[in-house]
Enzyme design. Structure first.
Site, mmCIF file in Angstrom:
data_model
loop_
_atom_site.group_PDB
_atom_site.id
_atom_site.type_symbol
_atom_site.label_atom_id
_atom_site.label_comp_id
_atom_site.label_asym_id
_atom_site.label_seq_id
_atom_site.Cartn_x
_atom_site.Cartn_y
_atom_site.Cartn_z
ATOM 1 N N HIS A 7 0.776 -1.075 0.060
ATOM 2 C CA HIS A 7 0.036 0.026 0.022
ATOM 3 C C HIS A 7 0.957 1.206 0.059
ATOM 4 C CE1 HIS A 7 0.342 -0.830 4.569
ATOM 5 N NE2 HIS A 7 0.552 0.489 4.611
ATOM 6 N N HIS A 79 3.769 7.124 3.922
ATOM 7 C CA HIS A 79 4.952 6.077 3.727
ATOM 8 C C HIS A 79 4.223 5.037 2.561
ATOM 9 C CE1 HIS A 79 1.656 4.132 6.874
ATOM 10 N NE2 HIS A 79 1.982 3.087 5.875
ATOM 11 N N GLU A 130 7.431 0.970 5.208
ATOM 12 C CA GLU A 130 6.855 0.023 6.046
ATOM 13 C C GLU A 130 7.038 -1.277 5.476
ATOM 14 O OE1 GLU A 130 2.677 0.431 6.571
ATOM 15 O OE2 GLU A 130 2.462 -1.555 7.846
HETATM 16 C C1 MC0 Z 1 -1.583 0.476 10.814
HETATM 17 C C2 MC0 Z 1 -0.328 0.205 9.997
HETATM 18 C C3 MC0 Z 1 -0.444 -0.681 8.802
HETATM 19 O O1 MC0 Z 1 -0.201 -0.033 7.487
HETATM 20 O O2 MC0 Z 1 -0.337 -1.902 8.838
HETATM 21 C C4 MC0 Z 1 0.424 1.700 9.656
HETATM 22 O O3 MC0 Z 1 0.630 1.957 8.479
HETATM 23 S S1 MC0 Z 1 0.633 2.653 11.085
HETATM 24 C C5 MC0 Z 1 1.236 4.318 10.303
HETATM 25 C C6 MC0 Z 1 1.538 5.253 11.327
HETATM 26 N N1 MC0 Z 1 2.779 4.471 12.012
HETATM 27 C C7 MC0 Z 1 4.090 5.078 12.062
HETATM 28 O O4 MC0 Z 1 4.338 5.966 11.116
HETATM 29 C C8 MC0 Z 1 5.230 4.274 12.628
HETATM 30 C C9 MC0 Z 1 6.687 4.750 12.299
HETATM 31 N N2 MC0 Z 1 6.727 6.422 12.403
HETATM 32 C C10 MC0 Z 1 7.501 6.860 13.283
HETATM 33 O O5 MC0 Z 1 8.457 6.221 14.180
HETATM 34 C C11 MC0 Z 1 7.693 8.317 13.057
HETATM 35 O O6 MC0 Z 1 6.602 8.785 12.645
HETATM 36 C C12 MC0 Z 1 8.962 8.923 12.583
HETATM 37 C C13 MC0 Z 1 9.096 8.394 10.992
HETATM 38 C C14 MC0 Z 1 10.102 8.332 13.254
HETATM 39 C C15 MC0 Z 1 8.696 10.396 12.550
HETATM 40 O O7 MC0 Z 1 8.661 10.725 13.746
HETATM 41 P P1 MC0 Z 1 8.586 12.400 14.234
HETATM 42 O O8 MC0 Z 1 7.124 12.810 13.713
HETATM 43 O O9 MC0 Z 1 8.693 12.478 15.765
HETATM 44 O O10 MC0 Z 1 9.492 12.907 13.398
HETATM 45 P P2 MC0 Z 1 10.168 14.444 13.203
HETATM 46 O O11 MC0 Z 1 9.244 15.387 13.228
HETATM 47 O O12 MC0 Z 1 11.152 14.298 14.673
HETATM 48 O O13 MC0 Z 1 10.954 14.038 12.009
HETATM 49 C C16 MC0 Z 1 12.359 13.591 11.697
HETATM 50 C C17 MC0 Z 1 12.488 13.965 10.331
HETATM 51 O O14 MC0 Z 1 11.769 12.807 9.552
HETATM 52 C C18 MC0 Z 1 10.919 13.449 8.644
HETATM 53 N N3 MC0 Z 1 9.617 12.843 8.558
HETATM 54 C C19 MC0 Z 1 8.754 12.586 9.526
HETATM 55 N N4 MC0 Z 1 7.844 11.794 9.034
HETATM 56 C C20 MC0 Z 1 8.027 11.519 7.812
HETATM 57 C C21 MC0 Z 1 7.587 10.763 6.731
HETATM 58 N N5 MC0 Z 1 6.473 10.188 7.100
HETATM 59 N N6 MC0 Z 1 7.983 10.659 5.657
HETATM 60 C C22 MC0 Z 1 9.130 11.514 5.323
HETATM 61 N N7 MC0 Z 1 9.832 12.012 6.200
HETATM 62 C C23 MC0 Z 1 9.207 12.096 7.525
HETATM 63 C C24 MC0 Z 1 10.590 14.853 9.130
HETATM 64 O O15 MC0 Z 1 10.197 15.835 8.349
HETATM 65 C C25 MC0 Z 1 11.897 15.376 9.736
HETATM 66 O O16 MC0 Z 1 12.850 15.853 8.787
HETATM 67 P P3 MC0 Z 1 13.550 17.186 8.931
HETATM 68 O O17 MC0 Z 1 14.455 17.097 10.051
HETATM 69 O O18 MC0 Z 1 14.377 17.122 7.592
HETATM 70 O O19 MC0 Z 1 12.558 18.103 9.077
HETATM 71 CO CO CO Z 2 0.824 1.306 6.608
#
Ligand code: MC0
Ligand code: CO
Length: 134
Positions: A7, A79, A130
Site C-alpha cells: 500500500h 509511507h 513499512e
Molecule cells: C496500521 C499500519 C499498517 O499499515 O498496518 C500503519 O501504517 S501505521 C502508520 C503510522 N505509524 C508510523 O508511522 C510508525 C513509524 N513512524 C515513526 O516512528 C515516526 O513517525 C517517524 C518516522 C520516526 C517520525 O517521527 P516524528 O514525527 O517524531 O519525526 P520528526 O518530526 O522528528 O521528523 C524527523 C525527520 O523525519 C521527517 N519525517 C517524519 N515523518 C516522515 C514521513 N512520514 N515521511 C518522510 N519524512 C518524514 C521529518 O520531516 C523530519 O525531517 P527534517 O528533520 O528534515 O525536518
Molecule cells: Co501502512
C-alpha cells in the site's frame, strides 16, 4: 528481498471527506474506518486492482502522524509498504546494512493482521518505508 507494493499511505486532515472523495469522485472501492490503537491511527483501506491506498488519521494523544499533519496540514503521502516473506530476516539484513528500524525493532501486528516494521525515512531517500510480512 522486497516484493509487491502492499500500500501507499496518505495522511489526511479529514478522514470522512477523503474516504468520500475516493468513493464518489474517484469511484474506488473504499472500506470502513478501522481503529488501530497499537499504531495510533485510524485507517481506511482503498482497494485498487494492483495495490491499496491507506488513508491515515491520528488516533489518541501520541499518534506518530500528528507531527506530519502539523507540517503538512493539507495531508500528504506518508509511507509506502513493501511486502517481504520473512520480516525478521529482512530486519536483520537492513540493520546490518546500517538502516534504522523504528520503535523497539520488534514487529507489531499491522492493519492486515500481519507483522510490520518501519524504516527511518532519512535512510530511504526521505520516504518512510513499512515492511509487511505476507
Ligand atoms: C496500521 C499500519 C499498517 O499499515 O498496518 C500503519 O501504517 S501505521 C502508520 C503510522 N505509524 C508510523 O508511522 C510508525 C513509524 N513512524 C515513526 O516512528 C515516526 O513517525 C517517524 C518516522 C520516526 C517520525 O517521527 P516524528 O514525527 O517524531 O519525526 P520528526 O518530526 O522528528 O521528523 C524527523 C525527520 O523525519 C521527517 N519525517 C517524519 N515523518 C516522515 C514521513 N512520514 N515521511 C518522510 N519524512 C518524514 C521529518 O520531516 C523530519 O525531517 P527534517 O528533520 O528534515 O525536518
Ligand atoms: Co501502512
Amino acid at each position: 528481498m522486497i516484493g509487491r507494493l502492499n500500500h501507499v499511505a496518505i495522511a489526511v486532515p479529514d478522514l470522512d471527506a477523503a474516504a468520500a472523495q475516493y468513493r464518489d469522485t474517484l469511484g474506488a472501492d473504499v472500506g470502513a474506518p478501522q481503529d488501530e490503537p497499537d499504531h495510533g491511527v485510524t485507517v481506511v483501506f482503498i482497494t485498487l486492482p494492483n495495490t491499496k491506498i491507506e488513508l491515515l488519521y491520528p488516533l489518541g494523544e501520541n499518534s506518530p502522524i500528528t507531527g506530519f499533519l502539523e507540517k503538512n496540514p493539507s495531508g500528504g503521502i506518508h509511507h509506502i509498504c513493501y511486502e517481504v516473506e520473512d520480516i525478521i530476516a529482512a530486519r536483520d539484513r537492513l540493520q546490518a546494512a546500517g538502516a534504522r528500524v523504528l520503535g523497539t525493532g520488534e514487529p507489531k501486528i499491522g492493519a492486515h493482521g500481519k507483522p510490520v516494521l518501519f524504516l527511518h525515512p532519512k535512510d530511504f531517500n526521505g520516504a518512510l518505508v513499512e515492511l509487511e510480512q505476507v
